[in-house]
Design a protein around this motif. Structure first.
Motif, PDB file in Angstrom:
ATOM      1  N   GLN A 290       0.828  -0.959  -0.258  1.00 27.03           N
ATOM      2  CA  GLN A 290       0.156   0.067   0.343  1.00 27.03           C
ATOM      3  C   GLN A 290       1.004   1.587   0.411  1.00 27.03           C
ATOM      4  O   GLN A 290       1.403   1.306   1.004  1.00 27.03           O
ATOM      5  CB  GLN A 290      -1.155   0.157   0.842  1.00 27.03           C
ATOM      6  N   LEU A 320      -4.132   1.027  -9.205  1.00 25.93           N
ATOM      7  CA  LEU A 320      -3.271   1.474  -9.022  1.00 25.93           C
ATOM      8  C   LEU A 320      -3.321   2.404 -10.505  1.00 25.93           C
ATOM      9  O   LEU A 320      -3.531   2.395 -11.322  1.00 25.93           O
ATOM     10  CB  LEU A 320      -2.460  -0.119  -9.546  1.00 25.93           C
ATOM     11  N   VAL A 345       0.372   3.191  -5.799  1.00 21.88           N
ATOM     12  CA  VAL A 345      -0.642   1.548  -5.167  1.00 21.88           C
ATOM     13  C   VAL A 345      -1.412   2.231  -4.336  1.00 21.88           C
ATOM     14  O   VAL A 345      -0.971   3.291  -2.890  1.00 21.88           O
ATOM     15  CB  VAL A 345       0.320   1.063  -4.269  1.00 21.88           C
ATOM     16  N   ILE A 379      -2.187  -6.559  -3.201  1.00 19.76           N
ATOM     17  CA  ILE A 379      -1.999  -5.917  -2.373  1.00 19.76           C
ATOM     18  C   ILE A 379      -2.074  -6.016  -1.085  1.00 19.76           C
ATOM     19  O   ILE A 379      -2.930  -6.065  -0.407  1.00 19.76           O
ATOM     20  CB  ILE A 379      -2.495  -3.885  -2.789  1.00 19.76           C
TER      21      ILE A 379
END
Length: 434
Positions: A290, A320, A345, A379
């Motif tokens: 993250q 993204l 991200v 993620i």
């Protein structure tokens, strides 16, 4: 007395011929025959035109001063057939009084064989007197005729001609290393002459495109105004030049009198090299964190024989952010282009995400090609690191003691080591003297 008598006799002789003449005139008038004749005519169109109808009016007059004529038949005729009534060619009239006229109106036209110019027509009249005597008379009138133009037919000595009126490929264009079927439509443009013993030939200027076999064909005949479709298989070499290529279609043929002719036409066909673009590294790492920036670098390799233009890479991936398209530009044959993008991200999402990477490019003709790659990653949550605070070192209050000890130790070592070395050396010398 004698003179007077002589004068009277002379006067009588002078008057006698005059009286006789007057009597003869009256007798002649009473014995004359009535006369019917044409006194006028008119055509409403002025001239009589072949294929068109005109109206004619003919005036007939009884020229006798005292006698009526009756049971009258009037006939219209043209000896050469130049002028023809559209209906009846005659008319019946009951009677015409002395010194009176009758107008006969009817429609006429010029005959098929009538020539332009003046043509005489006949008006014949048959009638009876009051006493039943049958009489006849006739008159000629002249009409202006505009006939059909007679063209002198000459033998057709014009040469028949073959020409290409159309052509098409079974594909949109010729491709390097591929075969295509070319259909050529050839027409005999002559309206009345056929052609025979025909030989067709097809050639291309550069030699990079060849027809199947000999590139020729033989046809027995093509009728007047007829067409023939010649189908030829073409093969383009792997190294064919991109762009427009000129082909020549030639024809050799004969007419019915065995006279020889030839003709040729130019065709133009577009040739394209296939566009081939390969790529690698169009993937994402298995895991991202993250809030991180993830760099993706894609190698684009042009493996075709023509330049690829306006190469662009687009990223469409959940959570993204790419910040827009990555423009690579043009890539020449056998060259490589590199596209690099930084993906941000999402710092508020955790888990698996999917998306696609799209590579877009164009060929020499502006045609757009698109390659799409499906990608995915996970993620992960960002781990917060604990900050360790270092306590300040406590100052030693006996620092001076350590300095003294160090000086004593250092000084002892500096004195003791040379003494030991000299002592050892003295012992060796004493041993040697013994």
């Amino acid at each position: 007395m004698k003179k007077l008598l002589l004068s009277v006799l002379c006067l009588i002789f002078l008057l006698l011929p005059i009286t006789v003449s007057a009597n003869e005139s009256v007798s002649e008038q009473s014995n004359s025959q009535p006369l019917l004749m044409v006194t006028d005519f008119s055509v409403d169109t002025g001239s009589i035109t072949a294929g068109k109808v005109s109206k004619i009016a003919i005036t007939l007059t009884n020229k006798h001063k005292t006698e009526e004529i009756k049971n009258i038949k009037v006939t219209f005729s043209a000896p050469d057939g130049s002028v023809i009534p559209t209906k009846l060619d005659s008319v019946h009239i009951e009677s015409i009084a002395p010194q009176k006229s009758y107008t006969w109106s009817f429609s006429i036209t010029a005959g098929e064989n009538a020539t332009s110019g003046s043509h005489a027509v006949n008006i014949s009249m048959q009638y009876e007197t009051k006493s039943g005597q049958v009489l006849s008379s006739s008159d000629n009138i002249t009409l202006n005729v505009i006939g059909k133009e007679i063209k002198e037919e000459k033998p057709d000595e014009s040469a028949p001609k073959l020409m290409v009126t159309g052509y098409e490929l079974d594909k949109e264009y010729l491709s390097a290393g591929e075969k295509s079927i070319l259909k050529i439509t050839v027409k005999n443009t002559h309206a009345s002459k056929s052609v025979r013993n025909i030989k067709f030939s097809l050639s291309e200027e550069s030699g990079e495109i060849t027809p199947s076999g000999m590139g020729t064909a033989h046809i027995k005949n093509i009728s007047a105004g007829g067409t023939y479709v010649w189908e030829v298989e073409l093969t383009a070499s792997h190294t064919v030049t991109v762009g427009e290529h000129r082909f020549t279609v030639s024809a050799e043929y004969e007419d019915s009198d065995y006279r020889s002719y030839s003709s040729s036409d130019i065709l133009r066909l577009n040739v394209r090299q296939s566009v081939k673009l390969k790529y690698d590294s169009a993937i994402l790492p298995k895991k991202v964190v993250q809030g991180d920036n993830q760099t993706v670098t894609i190698n684009l390799m042009n493996t075709g024989k023509s330049t690829v233009y306006n190469c662009t890479i687009d990223f469409e991936i959940e959570h993204l952010q790419s910040g827009g398209s990555t423009f690579v530009g043009n890539i020449d044959p056998a060259q490589t282009g590199i596209g690099t993008a930084n993906l941000r991200v999402d710092s508020n999402f955790e888990g698996e995400v999917k998306g696609k990477i799209t590579i877009t490019y164009e060929d020499d003709y502006g045609e757009v090609y698109t390659d799409t790659v499906d990608v995915s990653t996970v993620i992960e949550k960002k781990v917060e690191q604990l900050e360790i605070k270092e306590e300040p070192e406590k100052k030693n209050s006996l620092w001076w003691l350590f300095i003294i000890i160090g000086l004593v130790v250092g000084g002892g070592a500096g004195f003791g080591i040379p003494w030991l070395i000299n002592d050892k050396k003295q012992r060796k010398e004493d041993d040697l003297r013994l």
